[in-house]
Design a protein around this motif. Structure first.
Motif, PDB file in Angstrom:
ATOM      1  N   ARG A 245       0.762  -1.235  -0.045  1.00  0.00           N
ATOM      2  CA  ARG A 245      -0.021  -0.040   0.092  1.00  0.00           C
ATOM      3  C   ARG A 245       0.876   1.290   0.096  1.00  0.00           C
ATOM      4  O   ARG A 245       0.322   2.490  -0.523  1.00  0.00           O
ATOM      5  N   TYR A 246       2.168   1.357   0.657  1.00  0.00           N
ATOM      6  CA  TYR A 246       2.897   2.441   0.791  1.00  0.00           C
ATOM      7  C   TYR A 246       4.137   2.343   0.001  1.00  0.00           C
ATOM      8  O   TYR A 246       4.857   1.411   0.091  1.00  0.00           O
ATOM      9  N   SER A 247       4.464   3.719  -0.530  1.00  0.00           N
ATOM     10  CA  SER A 247       5.883   3.464  -1.108  1.00  0.00           C
ATOM     11  C   SER A 247       6.509   5.027  -0.488  1.00  0.00           C
ATOM     12  O   SER A 247       5.841   6.035  -0.292  1.00  0.00           O
ATOM     13  N   LEU A 248       7.828   4.761  -0.410  1.00  0.00           N
ATOM     14  CA  LEU A 248       8.913   6.016   0.025  1.00  0.00           C
ATOM     15  C   LEU A 248       9.265   6.628  -1.301  1.00  0.00           C
ATOM     16  O   LEU A 248       9.628   5.721  -2.122  1.00  0.00           O
ATOM     17  N   HIS A 249       9.077   7.822  -1.436  1.00  0.00           N
ATOM     18  CA  HIS A 249       9.492   8.563  -2.666  1.00  0.00           C
ATOM     19  C   HIS A 249      10.879   9.433  -2.069  1.00  0.00           C
ATOM     20  O   HIS A 249      10.288  10.282  -1.340  1.00  0.00           O
ATOM     21  N   ILE A 250      11.956   9.319  -2.623  1.00  0.00           N
ATOM     22  CA  ILE A 250      13.021  10.371  -2.348  1.00  0.00           C
ATOM     23  C   ILE A 250      13.520  10.918  -3.293  1.00  0.00           C
ATOM     24  O   ILE A 250      13.994  10.403  -4.363  1.00  0.00           O
ATOM     25  N   VAL A 251      13.212  12.262  -3.342  1.00  0.00           N
ATOM     26  CA  VAL A 251      13.433  13.340  -4.787  1.00  0.00           C
ATOM     27  C   VAL A 251      14.562  14.259  -4.353  1.00  0.00           C
ATOM     28  O   VAL A 251      14.535  14.871  -3.443  1.00  0.00           O
ATOM     29  N   GLU A 252      15.170  14.704  -5.209  1.00  0.00           N
ATOM     30  CA  GLU A 252      16.375  15.764  -5.481  1.00  0.00           C
ATOM     31  C   GLU A 252      15.681  16.963  -5.368  1.00  0.00           C
ATOM     32  O   GLU A 252      14.658  17.473  -5.829  1.00  0.00           O
ATOM     33  N   ARG A 253      16.250  17.882  -4.404  1.00  0.00           N
ATOM     34  CA  ARG A 253      15.571  19.082  -4.162  1.00  0.00           C
ATOM     35  C   ARG A 253      15.481  20.247  -5.107  1.00  0.00           C
ATOM     36  O   ARG A 253      14.440  20.844  -4.998  1.00  0.00           O
ATOM     37  N   THR A 254      16.327  20.336  -5.892  1.00  0.00           N
ATOM     38  CA  THR A 254      16.310  21.797  -6.878  1.00  0.00           C
ATOM     39  C   THR A 254      15.293  21.260  -7.974  1.00  0.00           C
ATOM     40  O   THR A 254      14.435  22.296  -8.178  1.00  0.00           O
ATOM     41  N   PHE A 255      15.214  20.081  -8.540  1.00  0.00           N
ATOM     42  CA  PHE A 255      14.155  19.732  -9.533  1.00  0.00           C
ATOM     43  C   PHE A 255      12.884  19.610  -8.786  1.00  0.00           C
ATOM     44  O   PHE A 255      11.854  20.023  -9.469  1.00  0.00           O
ATOM     45  N   TRP A 256      12.750  19.377  -7.785  1.00  0.00           N
ATOM     46  CA  TRP A 256      11.522  18.918  -7.068  1.00  0.00           C
ATOM     47  C   TRP A 256      11.009  20.053  -6.185  1.00  0.00           C
ATOM     48  O   TRP A 256      10.439  19.819  -4.976  1.00  0.00           O
ATOM     49  N   ARG A 257      11.434  21.192  -6.243  1.00  0.00           N
ATOM     50  CA  ARG A 257      11.238  22.460  -5.156  1.00  0.00           C
ATOM     51  C   ARG A 257       9.881  22.373  -4.814  1.00  0.00           C
ATOM     52  O   ARG A 257       9.517  22.726  -3.574  1.00  0.00           O
ATOM     53  N   GLN A 258       8.886  22.164  -5.657  1.00  0.00           N
ATOM     54  CA  GLN A 258       7.483  22.419  -5.298  1.00  0.00           C
ATOM     55  C   GLN A 258       6.843  21.103  -4.344  1.00  0.00           C
ATOM     56  O   GLN A 258       5.994  21.672  -3.396  1.00  0.00           O
ATOM     57  N   LEU A 259       7.995  20.134  -4.039  1.00  0.00           N
ATOM     58  CA  LEU A 259       7.320  19.285  -2.942  1.00  0.00           C
ATOM     59  C   LEU A 259       8.229  19.421  -1.552  1.00  0.00           C
ATOM     60  O   LEU A 259       7.963  18.901  -0.683  1.00  0.00           O
ATOM     61  N   GLU A 260       9.124  20.543  -1.627  1.00  0.00           N
ATOM     62  CA  GLU A 260       9.625  20.884  -0.472  1.00  0.00           C
ATOM     63  C   GLU A 260       8.593  21.150   0.824  1.00  0.00           C
ATOM     64  O   GLU A 260       9.060  20.335   1.900  1.00  0.00           O
ATOM     65  N   PRO A 261       7.342  21.505   0.899  1.00  0.00           N
ATOM     66  CA  PRO A 261       6.383  21.600   2.079  1.00  0.00           C
ATOM     67  C   PRO A 261       5.977  20.204   2.463  1.00  0.00           C
ATOM     68  O   PRO A 261       5.422  19.972   3.464  1.00  0.00           O
ATOM     69  N   LEU A 262       6.274  19.336   1.703  1.00  0.00           N
ATOM     70  CA  LEU A 262       5.780  17.804   1.874  1.00  0.00           C
ATOM     71  C   LEU A 262       6.805  17.071   2.465  1.00  0.00           C
ATOM     72  O   LEU A 262       6.566  15.680   2.774  1.00  0.00           O
ATOM     73  N   HIS A 263       8.138  17.532   2.516  1.00  0.00           N
ATOM     74  CA  HIS A 263       9.165  16.544   3.010  1.00  0.00           C
ATOM     75  C   HIS A 263       8.562  16.236   4.542  1.00  0.00           C
ATOM     76  O   HIS A 263       8.329  16.795   5.559  1.00  0.00           O
ATOM     77  N   GLY A 264       8.869  14.791   4.679  1.00  0.00           N
ATOM     78  CA  GLY A 264       8.368  13.905   5.847  1.00  0.00           C
ATOM     79  C   GLY A 264       6.974  13.897   6.066  1.00  0.00           C
ATOM     80  O   GLY A 264       6.656  13.646   7.256  1.00  0.00           O
ATOM     81  N   LYS A 265       6.137  13.887   5.111  1.00  0.00           N
ATOM     82  CA  LYS A 265       4.832  14.012   5.138  1.00  0.00           C
ATOM     83  C   LYS A 265       4.455  12.828   4.221  1.00  0.00           C
ATOM     84  O   LYS A 265       5.026  12.231   3.371  1.00  0.00           O
ATOM     85  N   LEU A 266       2.964  12.472   4.394  1.00  0.00           N
ATOM     86  CA  LEU A 266       2.149  11.528   3.422  1.00  0.00           C
ATOM     87  C   LEU A 266       1.814  12.563   2.114  1.00  0.00           C
ATOM     88  O   LEU A 266       0.997  13.535   2.503  1.00  0.00           O
ATOM     89  N   PHE A 267       1.862  12.079   1.024  1.00  0.00           N
ATOM     90  CA  PHE A 267       1.617  12.978   0.072  1.00  0.00           C
ATOM     91  C   PHE A 267       0.001  13.112   0.125  1.00  0.00           C
ATOM     92  O   PHE A 267      -0.703  11.847   0.141  1.00  0.00           O
ATOM     93  N   PRO A 268      -0.583  14.255  -0.129  1.00  0.00           N
ATOM     94  CA  PRO A 268      -2.063  14.559   0.202  1.00  0.00           C
ATOM     95  C   PRO A 268      -2.734  13.585  -0.759  1.00  0.00           C
ATOM     96  O   PRO A 268      -3.994  13.265  -0.239  1.00  0.00           O
ATOM     97  N   LYS A 269      -2.383  13.616  -2.134  1.00  0.00           N
ATOM     98  CA  LYS A 269      -3.421  12.846  -2.957  1.00  0.00           C
ATOM     99  C   LYS A 269      -2.832  11.551  -3.107  1.00  0.00           C
ATOM    100  O   LYS A 269      -1.599  11.152  -3.303  1.00  0.00           O
ATOM    101  N   PRO A 270      -3.913  10.525  -2.968  1.00  0.00           N
ATOM    102  CA  PRO A 270      -3.277   9.021  -3.226  1.00  0.00           C
ATOM    103  C   PRO A 270      -2.644   8.746  -4.703  1.00  0.00           C
ATOM    104  O   PRO A 270      -3.190   9.581  -5.499  1.00  0.00           O
ATOM    105  N   MET A 271      -2.204   7.863  -4.691  1.00  0.00           N
ATOM    106  CA  MET A 271      -1.693   7.376  -5.951  1.00  0.00           C
ATOM    107  C   MET A 271      -2.852   6.791  -7.071  1.00  0.00           C
ATOM    108  O   MET A 271      -3.895   6.010  -6.308  1.00  0.00           O
ATOM    109  N   ASN A 272      -2.988   7.140  -8.119  1.00  0.00           N
ATOM    110  CA  ASN A 272      -3.942   6.571  -9.003  1.00  0.00           C
ATOM    111  C   ASN A 272      -3.209   5.344  -9.923  1.00  0.00           C
ATOM    112  O   ASN A 272      -2.224   5.026  -9.683  1.00  0.00           O
ATOM    113  N   GLU A 273      -4.039   4.681 -10.585  1.00  0.00           N
ATOM    114  CA  GLU A 273      -3.603   3.493 -11.349  1.00  0.00           C
ATOM    115  C   GLU A 273      -2.349   3.556 -12.125  1.00  0.00           C
ATOM    116  O   GLU A 273      -1.555   2.857 -12.460  1.00  0.00           O
TER     117      GLU A 273
END
Length: 280
Positions: A245-273
């Motif tokens: 059910r769960y997967s850990l995603h580790i992403v590089e900071r400069t390219f994924w700057r928009q995800l910065e506020p989600l560091h250490g959190k559960l992604f708000p939208k569940p994964m789709n198919e």
């Protein structure tokens, strides 16, 4: 993947993907559904005999010399124990409170564990053997340049022209050198800890898959020459399925700057198919 050992017994089947991790993907019958890509067949198997090979980490000469049998297999035990505890803590926390919130200590344990997991599989063994063969070619060519310069001059490209094969019984030794490289492990873990860590929740009818090389990398930044698949490459996404059910995603900071506020959190939208299919 350790088994209890008496002074006489040896671990015959050695896991390069730990048993505690595989058990998280088993069904109520305590088996995993497996797919063999080469044979193109599906089957069920116990975690005891999955994600490993017979005597994969044995180093007979070195063990005899230092007087400790199967020391490489034993070397994984403390880290696997800590990682198993951390993984259980994360999955319990996600199930109970729907939050990820990893502590610094938990992240350090898992960063080291992921680094070692990257280094311990058959894929990594092939890479270690190839690197050793390359070093042998360069070393031999340099030696030839000093002792037989005329002969060395006739070799255009030592990497392509010299035939050097490491005997199969030496593969485990070449591999052990990288697995036990503590500096390399610490460097890899340090790179991972500088990235953004987010957990994704799979609520679809499809499960997350794992494999015999469970850490996957996907490069999102394009480069004319480089593959951009290194741990610190711009745009790299490192995915580690934690459970069906769960997967850990580790992403590089400069390219994924928009995800910065989600560091250490559960992604708000569940994964789709499509997300799940892409990862699998």
């Amino acid at each position: 993947g350790q088994c209890a050992q008496t002074a006489m017994s040896r671990v015959k089947y050695q896991h390069y993907v730990p048993r505690f991790y595989l058990e998280g993907f088993q069904s109520s019958s305590f088996k995993l559904w497996c797919y063999d890509k080469v044979a193109d067949k599906a089957f069920q198997q116990s975690p005891d005999s999955l994600g490993g090979e017979r005597l994969f980490y044995d180093l007979p000469e070195a063990e005899k010399e230092i007087g400790v049998s199967q020391f490489l297999e034993k070397w994984f035990v403390p880290l696997e124990t800590d990682a198993a505890r951390t993984l259980k803590t994360w999955l319990d926390r996600l199930a109970v409170s729907n939050t990820f919130s990893p502590s610094e200590a938990e992240m350090e344990v898992m960063a080291q564990f992921i680094a070692v997991q990257e280094l311990r599989t058959p894929n990594a063994r092939q890479a270690a053997v190839a690197a050793t063969e390359l070093a042998l070619k360069v070393s031999f060519f340099n030696h030839l340049g000093e002792t037989e310069p005329e002969l060395a001059a006739k070799i255009g490209n030592p990497i392509e022209d010299l035939e050097v094969k490491l005997p199969k019984e030496r593969w485990s030794y070449a591999h052990a050198t990288s697995i036990m490289d503590v500096t390399l492990i610490e460097e890899m873990a340090d790179i991972l800890l500088k990235h953004i860590w987010v957990v994704a929740n799979n609520t679809t009818r499809s499960s997350n898959y794992t494999s015999d090389h469970p850490i996957m990398r996907h490069s999102h930044a394009k480069h004319p020459v480089l593959k951009m698949r290194g741990l610190r490459s711009r745009g790299i996404q490192i995915v580690y399925p934690l459970s069906p059910r769960y997967s850990l995603h580790i992403v590089e900071r400069t390219f994924w700057r928009q995800l910065e506020p989600l560091h250490g959190k559960l992604f708000p939208k569940p994964m789709n198919e499509d997300n799940v299919r892409f990862d699998n």
